[in-house]
Design a protein around this motif. Structure first.
Motif, PDB file in Angstrom:
ATOM      1  N   GLY A  78      48.393  34.485  41.756  1.00  0.00           N
ATOM      2  CA  GLY A  78      48.186  34.007  40.395  1.00  0.00           C
ATOM      3  C   GLY A  78      49.351  33.193  39.882  1.00  0.00           C
ATOM      4  N   ALA A  79      50.574  33.608  40.203  1.00  0.00           N
ATOM      5  CA  ALA A  79      51.771  32.876  39.771  1.00  0.00           C
ATOM      6  C   ALA A  79      51.809  31.481  40.387  1.00  0.00           C
ATOM      7  CB  ALA A  79      53.028  33.650  40.146  1.00  0.00           C
ATOM      8  N   GLY A  80      51.427  31.379  41.659  1.00  0.00           N
ATOM      9  CA  GLY A  80      51.391  30.065  42.304  1.00  0.00           C
ATOM     10  C   GLY A  80      50.372  29.145  41.650  1.00  0.00           C
ATOM     11  N   LEU A  81      49.211  29.683  41.347  1.00  0.00           N
ATOM     12  CA  LEU A  81      48.187  28.896  40.656  1.00  0.00           C
ATOM     13  C   LEU A  81      48.667  28.498  39.263  1.00  0.00           C
ATOM     14  CD1 LEU A  81      45.125  31.027  41.754  1.00  0.00           C
ATOM     15  CD2 LEU A  81      45.542  28.641  42.408  1.00  0.00           C
ATOM     16  N   TYR A  82      49.281  29.433  38.569  1.00  0.00           N
ATOM     17  CA  TYR A  82      49.795  29.173  37.216  1.00  0.00           C
ATOM     18  C   TYR A  82      50.863  28.079  37.246  1.00  0.00           C
ATOM     19  CZ  TYR A  82      51.679  30.037  32.557  1.00  0.00           C
ATOM     20  OH  TYR A  82      52.083  29.887  31.250  1.00  0.00           O
ATOM     21  N   GLU A 117      47.547  38.839  22.897  1.00  0.00           N
ATOM     22  CA  GLU A 117      46.469  38.841  21.902  1.00  0.00           C
ATOM     23  C   GLU A 117      45.082  38.918  22.533  1.00  0.00           C
ATOM     24  OE1 GLU A 117      46.993  35.364  19.488  1.00  0.00           O
ATOM     25  OE2 GLU A 117      49.128  35.778  19.187  1.00  0.00           O
ATOM     26  N   TRP A 118      44.995  38.876  23.850  1.00  0.00           N
ATOM     27  CA  TRP A 118      43.706  38.807  24.537  1.00  0.00           C
ATOM     28  C   TRP A 118      43.535  39.964  25.517  1.00  0.00           C
ATOM     29  CZ3 TRP A 118      40.439  35.159  22.848  1.00  0.00           C
ATOM     30  CH2 TRP A 118      40.973  34.061  22.182  1.00  0.00           C
ATOM     31  N   MET A 119      42.299  40.396  25.676  1.00  0.00           N
ATOM     32  CA  MET A 119      41.953  41.374  26.703  1.00  0.00           C
ATOM     33  C   MET A 119      41.874  40.628  28.039  1.00  0.00           C
ATOM     34  SD  MET A 119      41.637  44.191  25.066  1.00  0.00           S
ATOM     35  CE  MET A 119      40.912  45.187  26.346  1.00  0.00           C
ATOM     36  N   PRO A 120      42.122  41.292  29.173  1.00  0.00           N
ATOM     37  CA  PRO A 120      42.042  40.599  30.465  1.00  0.00           C
ATOM     38  C   PRO A 120      40.681  39.922  30.694  1.00  0.00           C
ATOM     39  CG  PRO A 120      43.087  42.727  30.740  1.00  0.00           C
ATOM     40  CD  PRO A 120      42.592  42.675  29.321  1.00  0.00           C
ATOM     41  N   GLU A 121      39.609  40.544  30.264  1.00  0.00           N
ATOM     42  CA  GLU A 121      38.276  39.948  30.440  1.00  0.00           C
ATOM     43  C   GLU A 121      38.144  38.656  29.638  1.00  0.00           C
ATOM     44  OE1 GLU A 121      38.898  43.101  29.487  1.00  0.00           O
ATOM     45  OE2 GLU A 121      38.346  44.193  31.311  1.00  0.00           O
ATOM     46  N   GLU A 122      38.800  38.592  28.470  1.00  0.00           N
ATOM     47  CA  GLU A 122      38.779  37.373  27.660  1.00  0.00           C
ATOM     48  C   GLU A 122      39.617  36.280  28.317  1.00  0.00           C
ATOM     49  OE1 GLU A 122      38.201  39.358  23.243  1.00  0.00           O
ATOM     50  OE2 GLU A 122      40.220  39.235  24.078  1.00  0.00           O
ATOM     51  N   ILE A 123      40.774  36.667  28.865  1.00  0.00           N
ATOM     52  CA  ILE A 123      41.604  35.694  29.586  1.00  0.00           C
ATOM     53  C   ILE A 123      40.805  35.113  30.745  1.00  0.00           C
ATOM     54  CG2 ILE A 123      43.668  35.415  31.039  1.00  0.00           C
ATOM     55  CD1 ILE A 123      44.970  37.655  29.295  1.00  0.00           C
ATOM     56  N   HIS A 124      40.114  35.963  31.481  1.00  0.00           N
ATOM     57  CA  HIS A 124      39.303  35.507  32.611  1.00  0.00           C
ATOM     58  C   HIS A 124      38.248  34.511  32.141  1.00  0.00           C
ATOM     59  CE1 HIS A 124      36.146  35.610  35.690  1.00  0.00           C
ATOM     60  NE2 HIS A 124      37.147  35.788  36.534  1.00  0.00           N
ATOM     61  N   TRP A 125      37.569  34.809  31.050  1.00  0.00           N
ATOM     62  CA  TRP A 125      36.529  33.917  30.540  1.00  0.00           C
ATOM     63  C   TRP A 125      37.124  32.565  30.169  1.00  0.00           C
ATOM     64  CZ3 TRP A 125      35.016  30.816  26.641  1.00  0.00           C
ATOM     65  CH2 TRP A 125      33.673  30.441  26.626  1.00  0.00           C
ATOM     66  N   PHE A 139      38.417  26.190  34.937  1.00  0.00           N
ATOM     67  CA  PHE A 139      38.821  26.299  36.330  1.00  0.00           C
ATOM     68  C   PHE A 139      37.743  26.927  37.207  1.00  0.00           C
ATOM     69  CE2 PHE A 139      43.025  26.084  34.267  1.00  0.00           C
ATOM     70  CZ  PHE A 139      43.572  25.035  34.985  1.00  0.00           C
ATOM     71  N   GLY A 140      36.686  27.458  36.600  1.00  0.00           N
ATOM     72  CA  GLY A 140      35.656  28.178  37.344  1.00  0.00           C
ATOM     73  C   GLY A 140      34.980  27.389  38.437  1.00  0.00           C
ATOM     74  N   ALA A 141      34.756  26.113  38.214  1.00  0.00           N
ATOM     75  CA  ALA A 141      34.069  25.289  39.209  1.00  0.00           C
ATOM     76  C   ALA A 141      34.989  24.866  40.353  1.00  0.00           C
ATOM     77  CB  ALA A 141      33.481  24.053  38.542  1.00  0.00           C
ATOM     78  N   LEU A 151      44.691  34.648  38.881  1.00  0.00           N
ATOM     79  CA  LEU A 151      45.264  33.919  37.751  1.00  0.00           C
ATOM     80  C   LEU A 151      45.181  34.756  36.476  1.00  0.00           C
ATOM     81  CD1 LEU A 151      46.634  31.363  36.822  1.00  0.00           C
ATOM     82  CD2 LEU A 151      44.396  30.257  36.711  1.00  0.00           C
ATOM     83  N   THR A 152      44.056  35.427  36.282  1.00  0.00           N
ATOM     84  CA  THR A 152      43.887  36.305  35.118  1.00  0.00           C
ATOM     85  C   THR A 152      44.895  37.444  35.143  1.00  0.00           C
ATOM     86  OG1 THR A 152      41.529  35.784  34.983  1.00  0.00           O
ATOM     87  CG2 THR A 152      42.267  37.815  33.908  1.00  0.00           C
ATOM     88  N   ALA A 153      45.036  38.095  36.297  1.00  0.00           N
ATOM     89  CA  ALA A 153      45.981  39.206  36.415  1.00  0.00           C
ATOM     90  C   ALA A 153      47.402  38.733  36.124  1.00  0.00           C
ATOM     91  CB  ALA A 153      45.895  39.828  37.807  1.00  0.00           C
ATOM     92  N   PHE A 154      47.746  37.538  36.608  1.00  0.00           N
ATOM     93  CA  PHE A 154      49.083  37.012  36.357  1.00  0.00           C
ATOM     94  C   PHE A 154      49.291  36.724  34.873  1.00  0.00           C
ATOM     95  CE2 PHE A 154      51.958  33.512  35.585  1.00  0.00           C
ATOM     96  CZ  PHE A 154      53.132  34.078  36.051  1.00  0.00           C
TER      97      PHE A 154
END
Length: 191
Positions: A78-82, A117-125, A139-141, A151-154
């Motif tokens: 995730g850090a590399g992607l970020y 300020e965000w839940m992990p599921e919201e960050i993922h969305w 980034f989903g596509a 990326l979300t976990a990071f």
């Protein structure tokens, strides 16, 4: 008497809605609202866009399992992607965002603070779907489900990371911990 009162209320509501639509059309067609990114949004527009975005995300997020205590290899991915795609606009521990990103409206948030300020599921969305009219891409596509989770976990862990933690996870080893991209060999392979 009650019938006339009800009809009066209905006409009042209809008149108000028609007046609001007329004002909206005048503002749109006259160009009265300044859309320049060099100017900040008015408080009413900023509140409207921010509230609509937050409510939309919270009503659509979910359905994905994000590890609550992610392993270091997942955080490193995730850090590399970020570092390669996000730090340019959002900054990173010990590093500032690129100067050009400060001219975006709305200005991209510093995720080292804003992620709380965000839940992990919201960050993922948000990562998967992006945010319209904000320059936040979807980034989903272009990323695998595993990359989106990494990326979300990071991002979820980002508020607790030091610049040294970030440098270790990205493999920059003390180099610029800001928006510098990860060397190509460190980025996860795409299918």
């Amino acid at each position: 008497m009650k019938r006339q009162f009800g009809a009066g209320i209905a006409l009042g509501i209809l008149g108000t809605v028609l007046a609001a639509v007329a004002i909206w059309i005048v503002v749109v067609y006259t160009g009265a609202y300044n859309v320049a990114a060099s100017e900040r949004h008015t408080d009413a527009v900023r509140w409207t866009l921010d509230t609509a975005m937050r409510r939309s995300v919270s009503s659509r997020a979910g359905g994905v399992e994000i590890p609550r205590d992610p392993p270091e290899d997942l955080l490193a991915t995730g850090a590399g992607l970020y570092a390669g795609s996000c730090a340019h606009c959002h900054g990173a521990p010990g590093g500032e965002p690129e100067e050009w990103s400060r001219g975006m409206r709305p200005e991209p948030p510093r995720l080292a603070e804003a992620a709380t300020e965000w839940m992990p599921e919201e960050i993922h969305w948000i990562v998967a779907n992006g945010i319209r009219m904000s320059a936040m891409p979807a980034f989903g596509a272009h990323h695998t489900p595993e990359e989106l989770v990494a990326l979300t976990a990071f991002v979820d862990a980002l508020p607790g990371l030091t610049p040294e933690d970030y440098a270790a996870l990205t493999g920059t080893g003390g180099e610029s911990a800001g928006a510098a991209p990860v060397p190509a060999g460190d980025a996860p392979a795409r299918p």
